[in-house]
Design an enzyme around this catalytic site. Structure first.
Site, mmCIF file in Angstrom:
data_model
loop_
_atom_site.group_PDB
_atom_site.id
_atom_site.type_symbol
_atom_site.label_atom_id
_atom_site.label_comp_id
_atom_site.label_asym_id
_atom_site.label_seq_id
_atom_site.Cartn_x
_atom_site.Cartn_y
_atom_site.Cartn_z
ATOM 1 N N GLN A 114 -40.451 -27.282 24.553
ATOM 2 C CA GLN A 114 -39.005 -27.236 24.768
ATOM 3 C C GLN A 114 -38.562 -25.861 25.255
ATOM 4 O O GLN A 114 -37.732 -25.743 26.151
ATOM 5 C CB GLN A 114 -38.281 -27.567 23.455
ATOM 6 C CG GLN A 114 -38.516 -28.979 22.974
ATOM 7 C CD GLN A 114 -37.975 -29.197 21.576
ATOM 8 O OE1 GLN A 114 -37.419 -28.287 20.958
ATOM 9 N NE2 GLN A 114 -38.141 -30.393 21.061
ATOM 10 N N TRP A 171 -35.726 -19.053 8.993
ATOM 11 C CA TRP A 171 -35.547 -20.490 8.790
ATOM 12 C C TRP A 171 -34.946 -20.796 7.437
ATOM 13 O O TRP A 171 -35.601 -20.597 6.413
ATOM 14 C CB TRP A 171 -36.915 -21.169 8.929
ATOM 15 C CG TRP A 171 -36.957 -22.667 8.858
ATOM 16 C CD1 TRP A 171 -36.272 -23.554 9.626
ATOM 17 C CD2 TRP A 171 -37.777 -23.456 7.981
ATOM 18 N NE1 TRP A 171 -36.606 -24.850 9.295
ATOM 19 C CE2 TRP A 171 -37.537 -24.816 8.280
ATOM 20 C CE3 TRP A 171 -38.695 -23.139 6.975
ATOM 21 C CZ2 TRP A 171 -38.169 -25.863 7.614
ATOM 22 C CZ3 TRP A 171 -39.339 -24.181 6.304
ATOM 23 C CH2 TRP A 171 -39.072 -25.522 6.623
ATOM 24 N N ARG A 172 -33.689 -21.227 7.408
ATOM 25 C CA ARG A 172 -33.210 -21.941 6.226
ATOM 26 C C ARG A 172 -33.731 -23.360 6.390
ATOM 27 O O ARG A 172 -33.380 -24.070 7.321
ATOM 28 C CB ARG A 172 -31.684 -21.931 6.143
ATOM 29 C CG ARG A 172 -31.171 -22.819 5.009
ATOM 30 C CD ARG A 172 -29.658 -22.916 4.923
ATOM 31 N NE ARG A 172 -29.315 -24.013 4.026
ATOM 32 C CZ ARG A 172 -28.786 -25.166 4.423
ATOM 33 N NH1 ARG A 172 -28.520 -25.385 5.707
ATOM 34 N NH2 ARG A 172 -28.524 -26.110 3.539
ATOM 35 N N HIS A 188 -30.428 -22.908 10.977
ATOM 36 C CA HIS A 188 -29.795 -23.626 9.879
ATOM 37 C C HIS A 188 -29.086 -22.763 8.850
ATOM 38 O O HIS A 188 -28.739 -23.284 7.770
ATOM 39 C CB HIS A 188 -30.807 -24.533 9.164
ATOM 40 C CG HIS A 188 -31.682 -25.317 10.082
ATOM 41 N ND1 HIS A 188 -33.031 -25.501 9.861
ATOM 42 C CD2 HIS A 188 -31.413 -25.949 11.237
ATOM 43 C CE1 HIS A 188 -33.553 -26.206 10.837
ATOM 44 N NE2 HIS A 188 -32.594 -26.488 11.699
ATOM 45 N N GLU A 221 -31.024 -23.327 15.895
ATOM 46 C CA GLU A 221 -30.369 -24.586 15.577
ATOM 47 C C GLU A 221 -29.293 -24.323 14.540
ATOM 48 O O GLU A 221 -29.544 -23.663 13.520
ATOM 49 C CB GLU A 221 -31.363 -25.609 15.014
ATOM 50 C CG GLU A 221 -32.380 -26.109 16.029
ATOM 51 C CD GLU A 221 -33.321 -27.141 15.432
ATOM 52 O OE1 GLU A 221 -33.163 -27.490 14.231
ATOM 53 O OE2 GLU A 221 -34.211 -27.617 16.153
ATOM 54 N N TYR A 257 -27.934 -28.609 9.877
ATOM 55 C CA TYR A 257 -27.857 -30.068 9.982
ATOM 56 C C TYR A 257 -26.865 -30.682 8.993
ATOM 57 O O TYR A 257 -26.398 -31.799 9.203
ATOM 58 C CB TYR A 257 -29.225 -30.691 9.683
ATOM 59 C CG TYR A 257 -30.336 -30.407 10.654
ATOM 60 C CD1 TYR A 257 -30.127 -29.688 11.823
ATOM 61 C CD2 TYR A 257 -31.617 -30.879 10.392
ATOM 62 C CE1 TYR A 257 -31.170 -29.432 12.698
ATOM 63 C CE2 TYR A 257 -32.671 -30.636 11.268
ATOM 64 C CZ TYR A 257 -32.444 -29.913 12.421
ATOM 65 O OH TYR A 257 -33.484 -29.674 13.278
#
Length: 395
Positions: free
Chosen positions: A37, A266-267, A304, A325, A328
């Site tokens: 990606q 990263w969470r 996150h 990102e 979520y």
């Protein structure tokens, strides 16, 4: 040839390709990105093939030409030279079995690979730690001026590891996990120059900490010729568990002239066993807070955090590639609060960013955000090749 994605013959030839990083590598055949990606490549010698959303190259021989949008090919960002960098410390063994810690030299405006040894440290000046040792034991060795090599293992640190000598090295082998168990950062760097931290995973504990890695107190301008460098250091809040861990931020840099190289903050959105994280569990408001001046990031991945992913307050910051990102599991309150993936403080006058990618997958609730990136208007033209990607969900 070097294939950067998993290949499976049959109906689906490309599989498991969600981005990555490669640096200081000479590939004599083709380097095939396949279905990756996004990807960040620094100071390599390659013949490149393939692109999807966001392929970034800094100081790479053989990089494709920059191209924005996917109208005539997929997006590529190519920067000719790396402004300032040194390669990751490494260990060598001679024919007699003697170990040496090699600390590669800082270079500016570099293109291509560097396989030089740099400064060499005899293991008489290196302490080898293992996971049975307490933070106080390791701190005693750090206070004596020794460099520290961490054997693989899970280190429950009751207090922060204190790095307070110029040019000290903390190097992990086999990705040791350092857990901030006592309400302090896993690692705390003082007002010193030339520190190298590389090759380890920092993990949040049950007690809230200001950051998993805290660099300086804000009073140190740092050194342009001898910067601190943080390389191959992922950090996480959650992962082993679905709830019960926390941090105010993962990375907080208060000093000047610090370089980040291949960081994934990263969470966790899921546990190791695949259980999803919901309703703001394992809170971490910010992935990275940059208060120091002259801080540079190469290959920054942030995911996150429950508020702004990145907050940049220092002058003359530079970011070369970001994959991120948004969380979520947030409700519309997240969008109403104006949180973004990348924010530069309104008072900042000088900042450059290339290939900043903000992705969203509002999995649990419908959420609309006003913007992915927020910067003062006079800096908008300094953000080149920014992008946003809708992954899935209700946003």
């Amino acid at each position: 040839d070097l294939m950067l994605y998993m290949y499976r013959s049959g109906e689906c030839d490309a599989d498991f390709a969600s981005g990555g990083y490669v640096a200081n590598s000479q590939v004599k055949g083709k380097t095939q990105a396949g279905s990756e990606q996004q990807f960040f490549t620094r100071n390599c010698d390659v013949t490149w093939s393939g692109a999807v959303w966001n392929m970034n190259f800094v100081g790479v021989e053989g990089a494709p030409e920059s191209h924005c949008s996917n109208v005539d090919g997929d997006p590529v960002v190519a920067i000719d030279n790396t402004p300032t960098i040194a390669e990751k410390p490494f260990i060598s063994i001679d024919t007699s079995g003697k170990y040496t810690l090699n600390v590669p030299s800082v270079q500016s405006n570099r293109r291509g690979v560097d396989f030089g040894l740099g400064r060499q440290v005899d293991f008489e000046n290196v302490f080898v730690a293992d996971a049975s040792m307490s933070a106080s034991t390791i701190n005693t060795k750090l206070s004596e001026g020794l460099d520290v090599v961490f054997a693989a293992g899970i280190y429950n640190l009751e207090t922060a590891l204190k790095v307070e000598k110029d040019n000290q090295v903390l190097l992990g082998l086999g990705i040791p996990t350092l857990i901030a168990s006592g309400g302090e950062p896993a690692i705390q760097v003082g007002n010193v120059d030339g520190v190298r931290i590389a090759g380890m995973l920092l993990q949040a504990g049950t007690q809230k900490t200001e950051a998993l890695l805290l660099w300086g107190d804000g009073s140190h301008a740092g050194s342009a010729s001898n910067p601190g460098i943080l390389q191959d250091v992922p950090m996480r809040v959650g992962g082993p568990q679905a709830s019960g861990v926390q941090a105010d931020s993962m990375l907080k840099i208060n000093s000047g002239h610090v370089i980040g190289d291949n960081l994934w903050l990263w969470r966790a959105d899921h546990t190791i066993g695949g259980v999803g994280i919901v309703d703001g569990n394992n809170p971490c408001p910010n992935a990275a807070i940059i208060n120091g001046a002259d801080v540079t990031m190469y290959g920054l991945m942030c995911e996150h955090a429950t508020e702004d992913l990145v907050q940049w307050n220092g002058e003359r910051g530079q970011t070369y590639f970001m994959q991120s990102e948004l969380p979520y599991d947030m409700t519309q309150a997240y969008g109403d609060s104006g949180f973004v993936g990348y924010r530069v403080n309104d008072a900042v006058q000088d900042h450059d960013a290339y290939g900043i990618g903000i992705y969203h997958f509002f999995r649990d609730y419908p959420v609309v955000v006003e913007s992915a990136i927020k910067v003062p208007s006079h800096l908008e033209s300094r953000f080149l090749f920014p992008l946003s990607v809708y992954l899935n969900g209700k946003g």
